[in-house]
Motif scaffolding. Structure first.
Motif, PDB file in Angstrom:
ATOM      1  N   GLN B  18      57.691  51.340  44.615  1.00 30.28           N
ATOM      2  CA  GLN B  18      57.841  49.902  44.377  1.00 30.28           C
ATOM      3  C   GLN B  18      58.257  49.693  42.926  1.00 30.28           C
ATOM      4  N   SER B  19      59.077  48.659  42.709  1.00 24.76           N
ATOM      5  CA  SER B  19      59.775  48.558  41.443  1.00 24.76           C
ATOM      6  C   SER B  19      58.975  47.893  40.335  1.00 24.76           C
ATOM      7  N   GLY B  20      58.061  46.998  40.679  1.00 25.93           N
ATOM      8  CA  GLY B  20      57.379  46.180  39.676  1.00 25.93           C
ATOM      9  C   GLY B  20      56.518  46.975  38.722  1.00 25.93           C
ATOM     10  N   PRO B  21      55.776  46.280  37.848  1.00 27.76           N
ATOM     11  CA  PRO B  21      54.898  46.955  36.903  1.00 27.76           C
ATOM     12  C   PRO B  21      53.752  47.675  37.607  1.00 27.76           C
ATOM     13  N   LEU B  22      53.184  48.661  36.908  1.00 27.46           N
ATOM     14  CA  LEU B  22      52.089  49.437  37.487  1.00 27.46           C
ATOM     15  C   LEU B  22      50.825  48.585  37.615  1.00 27.46           C
ATOM     16  N   LEU B  23      50.547  47.830  36.577  1.00 27.24           N
ATOM     17  CA  LEU B  23      49.327  47.019  36.576  1.00 27.24           C
ATOM     18  C   LEU B  23      49.701  45.576  36.254  1.00 27.24           C
ATOM     19  N   VAL B  24      49.241  44.661  37.110  1.00 24.42           N
ATOM     20  CA  VAL B  24      49.473  43.244  36.840  1.00 24.42           C
ATOM     21  C   VAL B  24      48.126  42.538  36.851  1.00 24.42           C
ATOM     22  N   VAL B  25      47.731  42.041  35.707  1.00 25.39           N
ATOM     23  CA  VAL B  25      46.475  41.293  35.618  1.00 25.39           C
ATOM     24  C   VAL B  25      46.852  39.824  35.562  1.00 25.39           C
ATOM     25  N   ASP B  26      46.292  39.044  36.468  1.00 24.93           N
ATOM     26  CA  ASP B  26      46.696  37.654  36.535  1.00 24.93           C
ATOM     27  C   ASP B  26      45.498  36.719  36.461  1.00 24.93           C
ATOM     28  N   ASP B  27      45.418  35.983  35.371  1.00 20.94           N
ATOM     29  CA  ASP B  27      44.396  34.957  35.167  1.00 20.94           C
ATOM     30  C   ASP B  27      42.988  35.492  35.436  1.00 20.94           C
ATOM     31  N   LEU B  28      42.656  36.593  34.807  1.00 24.33           N
ATOM     32  CA  LEU B  28      41.352  37.223  35.036  1.00 24.33           C
ATOM     33  C   LEU B  28      40.265  36.522  34.221  1.00 24.33           C
ATOM     34  N   HIS B  29      39.213  36.133  34.929  1.00 23.57           N
ATOM     35  CA  HIS B  29      38.029  35.563  34.269  1.00 23.57           C
ATOM     36  C   HIS B  29      36.839  36.449  34.598  1.00 23.57           C
ATOM     37  N   THR B  30      35.993  36.713  33.642  1.00 22.80           N
ATOM     38  CA  THR B  30      34.775  37.479  33.918  1.00 22.80           C
ATOM     39  C   THR B  30      33.625  36.864  33.125  1.00 22.80           C
ATOM     40  N   SER B  31      32.573  36.479  33.845  1.00 28.67           N
ATOM     41  CA  SER B  31      31.414  35.883  33.166  1.00 28.67           C
ATOM     42  C   SER B  31      30.141  36.555  33.627  1.00 28.67           C
ATOM     43  N   PHE B  32      29.154  36.514  32.743  1.00 34.00           N
ATOM     44  CA  PHE B  32      27.822  37.011  33.079  1.00 34.00           C
ATOM     45  C   PHE B  32      26.872  35.844  33.167  1.00 34.00           C
ATOM     46  N   ARG B  33      26.068  35.844  34.225  1.00 32.57           N
ATOM     47  CA  ARG B  33      25.005  34.845  34.273  1.00 32.57           C
ATOM     48  C   ARG B  33      23.800  35.401  33.529  1.00 32.57           C
ATOM     49  N   THR B  34      23.318  34.669  32.558  1.00 36.72           N
ATOM     50  CA  THR B  34      22.109  35.103  31.864  1.00 36.72           C
ATOM     51  C   THR B  34      21.129  33.942  31.879  1.00 36.72           C
ATOM     52  N   THR B  35      19.928  34.215  31.382  1.00 39.82           N
ATOM     53  CA  THR B  35      18.917  33.148  31.370  1.00 39.82           C
ATOM     54  C   THR B  35      19.344  31.997  30.466  1.00 39.82           C
ATOM     55  N   ARG B  36      20.182  32.290  29.467  1.00 38.03           N
ATOM     56  CA  ARG B  36      20.570  31.242  28.539  1.00 38.03           C
ATOM     57  C   ARG B  36      21.772  30.447  29.034  1.00 38.03           C
ATOM     58  N   GLY B  37      22.526  30.990  29.951  1.00 41.65           N
ATOM     59  CA  GLY B  37      23.709  30.308  30.434  1.00 41.65           C
ATOM     60  C   GLY B  37      24.766  31.321  30.793  1.00 41.65           C
ATOM     61  N   THR B  38      25.953  30.843  31.085  1.00 39.10           N
ATOM     62  CA  THR B  38      27.015  31.745  31.506  1.00 39.10           C
ATOM     63  C   THR B  38      27.811  32.219  30.292  1.00 39.10           C
ATOM     64  N   VAL B  39      27.898  33.528  30.144  1.00 41.41           N
ATOM     65  CA  VAL B  39      28.678  34.089  29.052  1.00 41.41           C
ATOM     66  C   VAL B  39      30.075  34.358  29.587  1.00 41.41           C
ATOM     67  N   LEU B  76      32.127  46.659  36.657  1.00 38.85           N
ATOM     68  CA  LEU B  76      30.946  45.849  36.375  1.00 38.85           C
ATOM     69  C   LEU B  76      30.154  45.655  37.662  1.00 38.85           C
ATOM     70  N   PRO B  77      28.829  45.728  37.583  1.00 41.86           N
ATOM     71  CA  PRO B  77      28.034  45.532  38.798  1.00 41.86           C
ATOM     72  C   PRO B  77      28.195  44.103  39.314  1.00 41.86           C
ATOM     73  N   PRO B  78      28.294  43.936  40.636  1.00 40.39           N
ATOM     74  CA  PRO B  78      28.606  42.614  41.171  1.00 40.39           C
ATOM     75  C   PRO B  78      27.514  41.578  40.901  1.00 40.39           C
ATOM     76  N   ARG B  79      26.259  42.044  40.794  1.00 38.46           N
ATOM     77  CA  ARG B  79      25.176  41.072  40.646  1.00 38.46           C
ATOM     78  C   ARG B  79      25.268  40.351  39.302  1.00 38.46           C
ATOM     79  N   ASP B  80      25.239  39.066  39.336  1.00 38.14           N
ATOM     80  CA  ASP B  80      25.238  38.237  38.135  1.00 38.14           C
ATOM     81  C   ASP B  80      26.537  38.306  37.336  1.00 38.14           C
ATOM     82  N   VAL B  81      27.568  38.940  37.909  1.00 38.46           N
ATOM     83  CA  VAL B  81      28.865  38.936  37.253  1.00 38.46           C
ATOM     84  C   VAL B  81      29.804  38.117  38.111  1.00 38.46           C
ATOM     85  N   ILE B  82      30.466  37.151  37.509  1.00 35.93           N
ATOM     86  CA  ILE B  82      31.415  36.323  38.253  1.00 35.93           C
ATOM     87  C   ILE B  82      32.813  36.701  37.785  1.00 35.93           C
ATOM     88  N   ARG B  83      33.653  37.082  38.734  1.00 34.05           N
ATOM     89  CA  ARG B  83      35.000  37.485  38.369  1.00 34.05           C
ATOM     90  C   ARG B  83      35.992  36.709  39.222  1.00 34.05           C
TER      91      ARG B  83
END
Lengths: 319, 373, 314
Positions: B18-39, B76-83
């Motif tokens: 396939q001709s396109g790029p090897l890796l395409v990252v598109d609008d990636l968000h990653t947050s951690f839920r913690t007791t203080r709030g979402t990082v 990243l472990p799925p628990r408490d991680v929002i991606r």
């Protein structure tokens, strides 16, 4: 310890992250990401309530203590009085916990029996603290040849299986409350020494101790004012665990008939009486009350020790 | 089960056509839920990596670059991680894959070099076993075959007398040797993309250069793509084809390496460059540090996230977040309302030129300090 | 390899020497005539004289010690004054029983604690973990003398699944022997399970946060393989140390259950001897059990050098 603030801060966040995301190493980066001015160490380390179980455990220990101390003032029958008109009875209004096969009141025997466990447990650890704790405090701070010698000595003593040594000594020396307390107290000396020495040693190298030294404070003053207060959390926590340990050893001895001489009741020999002469099938209450009381007492002491350990933020492996 | 054979559902070698790029990252968000709030550690990141190319990701501690690299891999472990967002690797969406599918790619097609080889190598396993493990899993080698391949790999990463070393434990090796072992592990199954997360931090400067050169040589030989994550622009300067500069979970500037250095648009990038020590500097010249600390990712500042630390910040910067945009060259993206032109800010009221005056004094950097090298 | 082990062997020798001196002094420093202590109060004057000569009781103390130690090395620990059985024989018949109890109990303890810890440590603070942590915390407060009578009351007296007392040698009837040994073994297991589980769980949780676990995941290894091959071994050091220390508590536990279930092990003989003031038996048992205990500690330290290759270097 204001000088520890920043350390604690970072540590606490890493801990927080680690707790939440096992399997993921908390790198610097994430720790920094977790931090902000608002995140004070106090948030995490303090004010986590002890919880209901802690107060329940404390209440049980208080009840056992008060009952044992004021046993003579309580409206109890003589624990050794044999009432032949009330043999092997279950709980009733006259005998709240019932009677044994000799007609003795189980409640009275239970309460008077608590004395042995408490005296041996707390006074034994008292001996260990006084001798081993003091030696450890000074040895850890001063270091040197004495420290090396004491450390090696404590290793050798700890190489003995306590129960065998205690049985042998009791056999040859005689079984009395005083002897048992002293022997078990001596057995805890090397334990207390090692834990408190390690803690004292770690504080002796801290900046605030070095600062006090350069300001010309005497060794006595440094040990009492700088080191002792810092060693107390570990000491209290470890002492509680040791109290539970000694109570178990005394109970084991008593069960084997090698502790305080009969007919003085103690929970260990009460349990033994409850298993003798087919009593487990005819009157299981004799065994049940002291067994339950012993379980609750040990559980309570362990729980309080564990909660204090968490509050003081001491690693479990250290003890 | 997870072998590289034709007809497999995840035959990535085949998909290479396939001709396109090897890796395409598109609008990636990653947050951690913690007791203080979402990082929000990664907040809307998009980029591409082409076969055989090197991408540098640069940012100071707390910019989200480590989380980004792990999030791309799905480590990243799925628990408490929002991606959210997508990551397409050789045409397949990694974010849609389950653990079992990911495990076939991890180590085989996509592997990782970690920051600290002391902690990233298992202390109680022989290094040979740690290399052979992936070989046996992904390439279906038997014990003997894997062992001799491990020796060859150790030789190729420049470890002397590999026949003996293969039986050593990590604690018996020096830091540089350990990092070489780590590279051998990462490259064992000839992956098409390697993520190197601060691969040389904590090593001596001379060893750093050796390791980076080794990585570059191996990359050329094997035609791998590399993502080099670092806090040090100096590390990627001569080695990356493209560079992404991250700040507070976002891309703030992205350009081909030469363009980035020649025509820096973002004051943050400029500040990072000024913190690289140069041989040409007179001895005793002070390095500039960036004042303040990275923002709290639970409550990031409004407007441009760098504005609290930017000496050119205007009211507009504090109110409105600048979009990632281009001026002129289409492959040079940056997020700044008043980009630098020839090192001089275009902001209306500029106090002093950035080149003559270090961004802030180091004293302001307390308590955590800014970027230092 | 060598330096560490040589130091440990020296330690073992020193500790064994101290133990032998103390065991020797137990009898010889007791107030009163040693011959009365050894032979009991009711023996004849002729026997007493023979013993006096045999043990050299008029020699200086250090010579007596050497005489005694020489005899010990020849397997002569004296004889019980009660039944004239040799102490060596008492130990030889009793030890297998204690060993069987300890082996069954530790097999149960490890096969419960290790898988449980591996299971819950991957997802700490979930309901399953909370149940396991809370119940093992309770088990810490269940020493054998508390739990054994309760087990007998429920499973022997109440349900009748197991006998309340009794012992059949393994060689006579293996099936009955094992069946009889289950209840006493379980009774001394609660504490071990609790200690092993809690230590392994807490060490596993911290190991799982290490970089090398993420590294192992990034190689594509399965979760189970990571737990067993990468996380378990580096997490097992405290467990191993605890298992060594725990032997002391287990010995005490076997004494309790042997008395309760009337099983003729070393503990049973010891308690009998203590109550009858059969001093030579007490001395012999104390000596042998203490030496066995320090030897086990030594073996465990040796295992450490295999499990953690770094130990030898440091």
């Amino acid at each position: 310890m204001p000088d520890d603030r920043e350390l604690l801060d970072t540590g606490a966040s890493a801990q927080l992250l680690g707790d939440r995301f096992p399997g993921m190493a908390a790198t610097d980066e994430q720790v920094v990401a977790m931090q902000s001015e608002k995140l004070d160490s106090d948030d995490i380390l303090q004010k986590r309530p002890f919880g209901f179980l802690f107060w329940f455990a404390l209440t049980w220990i208080a009840i056992v203590f008060l009952a044992a101390i004021f046993a003579n003032l309580l409206p109890l029958q003589n624990p050794n009085y044999q009432n032949y008109s009330a043999l092997s009875q279950g709980p009733s209004s006259a005998h709240l916990l019932g009677t044994d096969d000799l007609g003795r009141d189980l409640l009275a025997r239970l309460i008077f029996g608590a004395r042995v466990s408490l005296i041996v447990g707390f006074f034994g650890v008292g001996i260990g603290l006084l001798v081993g704790g003091t030696a450890g405090l000074v040895s850890g701070y001063k270091g040197g040849r004495l420290d090396v010698a004491l450390n090696a000595g404590s290793f050798i003593i700890l190489a003995f299986p306590a129960i065998v040594a205690v049985i042998a000594i009791v056999t040859f020396w005689g079984q009395s409350l005083l002897h048992i307390t002293i022997i078990l107290g001596i057995a805890t000396i090397p334990l207390m020494f090692r834990v408190i020495r390690a803690s004292s040693l770690s504080f002796a190298q801290r900046d605030f101790v070095v600062a006090a030294k350069t300001m010309g404070a005497t060794d006595t003053r440094i040990v009492l004012r700088e080191i002792l207060p810092n060693v107390i959390p570990v000491t209290v926590t470890f002492s509680l665990i040791t109290v539970a340990g000694i109570i178990v050893i005394e109970g084991t001895l008593a069960f084997l008939g090698l502790s305080v001489n009969l007919p003085t009741p103690s929970w260990g020999n009460l349990i033994n009486e409850g298993t003798a002469n087919n009593a487990l099938s005819t009157d299981p209450y004799i065994m049940l009350w002291p067994a339950m009381s012993m379980f609750l007492l040990l559980w309570s002491i362990n729980l309080i020790g564990d909660r204090l350990r968490q509050r003081f933020d001491i690693r479990e492996g250290l003890l | 089960m997870a072998k590289k054979t034709a007809g497999d559902a995840f035959d990535f070698k085949d998909a290479a056509s396939q001709s396109g790029p090897l890796l395409v990252v598109d609008d990636l968000h990653t947050s951690f839920r913690t007791t203080r709030g979402t990082v929000r550690a990664v907040d809307g990141v998009s980029f591409e990596v082409h076969e055989g190319k090197t991408l540098g990701i640069v940012g100071e501690s707390g910019s989200g670059k480590t989380v980004l690299s792990r999030s791309i891999m799905g480590l990243l472990p799925p628990r408490d991680v929002i991606r959210s967002g997508t990551v397409h690797f050789a045409g397949h969406d990694l974010t849609a894959m389950g653990d079992t599918e990911l495990r076939r790619i991890w180590g085989a097609e996509l592997s990782m070099i970690f920051q600290d080889p002391m902690t990233a190598l298992n202390p109680v396993k022989r290094i040979g076993v740690q290399i052979a493990e992936s070989l046996r899993l992904h390439l279906d080698m038997d014990k003997k075959e894997a062992q001799s391949t491990a020796i060859e790999l150790l030789r190729s990463v420049g470890i002397p007398s590999p026949e003996q070393r293969v039986r050593w434990y990590p604690f018996q090796l020096s830091g540089g040797m350990r990092q070489r072992v780590m590279i051998a592990i990462a490259l064992a199954c000839a992956p098409r993309l390697v993520m190197a997360d601060e691969p040389t931090t904590g090593l001596d400067v001379t060893v750093q250069a050796q390791i980076l050169d080794l990585l570059a040589d191996l990359q050329r030989e094997r035609h791998m793509a590399v993502i080099l994550v670092t806090h040090d622009l100096g590390v990627v300067a001569g080695r990356a084809d493209d560079i992404i500069v991250m700040y507070a979970g976002r891309i703030v500037e992205r350009a081909p390496t030469r363009t980035l250095f020649a025509d820096t648009k973002m004051p943050y990038t400029k500040a990072l460059m000024d913190s690289i020590p140069r041989l040409a500097d007179p001895s005793g010249a002070r390095l500039s540090a960036i004042g303040g600390r990275p923002p709290d990712l639970i409550n990031p500042p409004t407007g441009c996230r760098f504005s609290p630390r930017c000496q050119y910040a205007q009211d507009k910067c504090r109110e409105l977040e600048p979009p990632l945009r281009t001026v002129g060259s289409p492959d040079h993206l940056f997020a700044c309302w008043y980009p630098l032109v020839d090192g001089v800010s275009t902001a209306p009221s500029v106090p002093v030129s950035i080149t003559t005056n270090p961004a802030t004094t180091a004293n302001d950097a307390a308590p955590t300090g800014g970027t230092t090298s | 390899m060598s330096k560490y082990l040589i130091r440990r062997v020296l330690q073992l020798v020193v500790v064994s020497f101290v133990i032998s001196v103390l065991a020797f002094l137990l009898v010889h420093l007791l107030p009163g005539d040693p011959s009365t202590i050894i032979l009991g109060p009711n023996d004849t004057a002729a026997n007493r004289a023979t013993l006096l000569k045999q043990l050299g009781l008029n020699d200086p103390l250090w010579q007596q010690y050497l005489t005694w130690l020489g005899a010990v090395f020849h397997g002569n620990l004296g004889t019980s004054y009660l039944n004239h059985e040799s102490v060596t024989h008492i130990l030889a018949t009793g030890a297998p029983v204690d060993l069987e109890l300890i082996i069954i109990s530790q097999t149960i303890a490890f096969s419960v604690a290790v898988p449980l810890a591996l299971l819950v440590s991957r997802r700490p603070n979930r309901p399953l973990d909370n149940v396991a942590t809370t119940s093992t915390f309770g088990m810490l407060a269940l020493p054998p003398f508390v739990v054994a009578p309760i087990l007998v009351a429920i499973f022997a007296v109440g349900l009748g699944w197991f006998p309340a007392t009794g012992y059949v040698p393994f060689t006579q009837n293996p099936a009955t022997n094992i069946h009889d040994m289950i209840l006493p073994s379980v009774a001394i297991t609660a504490g071990s399970i609790a200690v092993y589980f809690r230590l392994l769980r807490s060490d596993l949780i911290s190991t799982l946060q290490q970089d090398f676990i993420t590294m192992a995941r990034s190689k594509g290894l399965s979760g189970r393989r990571i737990m067993w091959r990468h996380a378990f071994r580096p997490s097992s050091f405290s467990l191993l140390a605890a298992a060594g220390i725990n032997i002391g508590a287990l010995i005490a536990g076997t004494f309790v259950v042997e008395l309760l279930f009337a099983i003729p092990g070393i503990g049973y003989s010891l308690v009998l001897a203590v109550n009858q003031r059969d001093y030579l038996v007490v001395q012999g048992i104390a000596l042998v059990v203490a030496i066995a205990y320090v030897t086990i500690q030594f073996i465990i330290d040796f295992i450490f050098t295999i499990v953690d290759p770094r130990v030898v270097r440091e």
